[in-house]
Design an enzyme around this catalytic site. Structure first.
Site, PDB file in Angstrom:
ATOM      1  CG  HIS A   1      -1.810   1.193   1.298  1.00 21.34           C
ATOM      2  ND1 HIS A   1      -1.438   2.345   1.957  1.00 21.34           N
ATOM      3  CD2 HIS A   1      -3.037   1.417   0.787  1.00 21.34           C
ATOM      4  CE1 HIS A   1      -2.414   3.238   1.857  1.00 21.34           C
ATOM      5  NE2 HIS A   1      -3.391   2.702   1.149  1.00 21.34           N
TER       6      HIS A   1
ATOM      7  N   GLY B   1      12.268 -14.383  -7.204  1.00 20.00           N
ATOM      8  CA  GLY B   1      12.728 -15.410  -6.277  1.00 20.00           C
ATOM      9  C   GLY B   1      11.650 -15.939  -5.371  1.00 20.00           C
TER      10      GLY B   1
END
Length: 214
Positions: free
Chosen positions: A21, A179
């Protein structure tokens, strides 16, 4: 044990959702400013950087969400695999899919779809040909994904399931992910009481072996 895992997932979700956010707001502001600045080479490069940052955020959020509150439901695994394969084929992936008829399993459908998609996308980065096989074996279902890429050295296979771990010798910002693909896949399979492991593929690359309980 399950309560501890739920608490860990909740903490992980809250943390990464908050970070997401906070980062989305300045990213949106930067995109608007770039749209107003014209189409210079610098602006195009910055837009690409922002798009990459947004993609990374989505990866973080997918890892944070885990399985969330999704409820298990009976799912035609053969159809799910076909849908994922067709989506990859639309991106020019060469995939050979074989499933042994209709295979009904009770799973969190979105979580499993995300898992298989991550594994296929990982193979697409490094391989030219991908093979997917699925069938019922005893009291479970086995899914085997093979590719003809460079594979992963045996000593590194336990490490690639760690969050944010990247094989630097074979990945770069243009071809690699963030990853998290294998971490998300492992979380999804283990949450179903299943197993996942990496092996040598007879195609010369990597084999991903998955077993899910019926």
């Amino acid at each position: 044990m399950r309560d501890r895992i739920r608490r860990q997932i909740a903490q992980r979700t809250d943390m990464l959702s908050g970070v997401s956010h906070d980062l989305r707001t300045p990213l949106t502001r930067m995109k608007l400013q770039l749209e107003m600045s014209g189409a210079s080479d610098d602006a195009v490069a910055l837009k690409d950087d922002i798009a990459e940052m947004e993609r990374m955020l989505e990866g973080y959020l997918a890892f944070a969400r885990g399985e969330g509150s999704e409820m298990p439901e009976q799912t035609d695994l053969s159809k799910l695999l076909l849908d994922v394969a067709e989506q990859a084929r639309r991106r020019n992936a060469r995939i050979d899919l074989h499933t042994e008829g209709r295979i009904d399993v009770t799973v969190r459908q979105n979580g499993l779809r995300r898992c298989i998609t991550n594994l296929i996308e990982n193979a697409m980065r490094y391989a030219e040909h991908i093979s997917i096989r699925a069938g019922v074996r005893g009291e479970g279902v086995e899914i085997v994904i093979d590719d003809d890429g460079p594979g992963i050295p045996e000593e590194q296979r336990p490490e690639v399931f760690r969050p944010f771990y990247r094989l630097e010798t074979s990945r770069n910002p243009g071809t690699g992910g963030v990853g998290l693909g294998l971490s998300i896949a492992r979380d999804a399979i283990q949450s179903h009481g299943g197993e996942i492991r990496l092996e040598d593929s007879p195609m010369g690359g990597l084999r991903v072996w998955i077993r899910l309980p019926l």
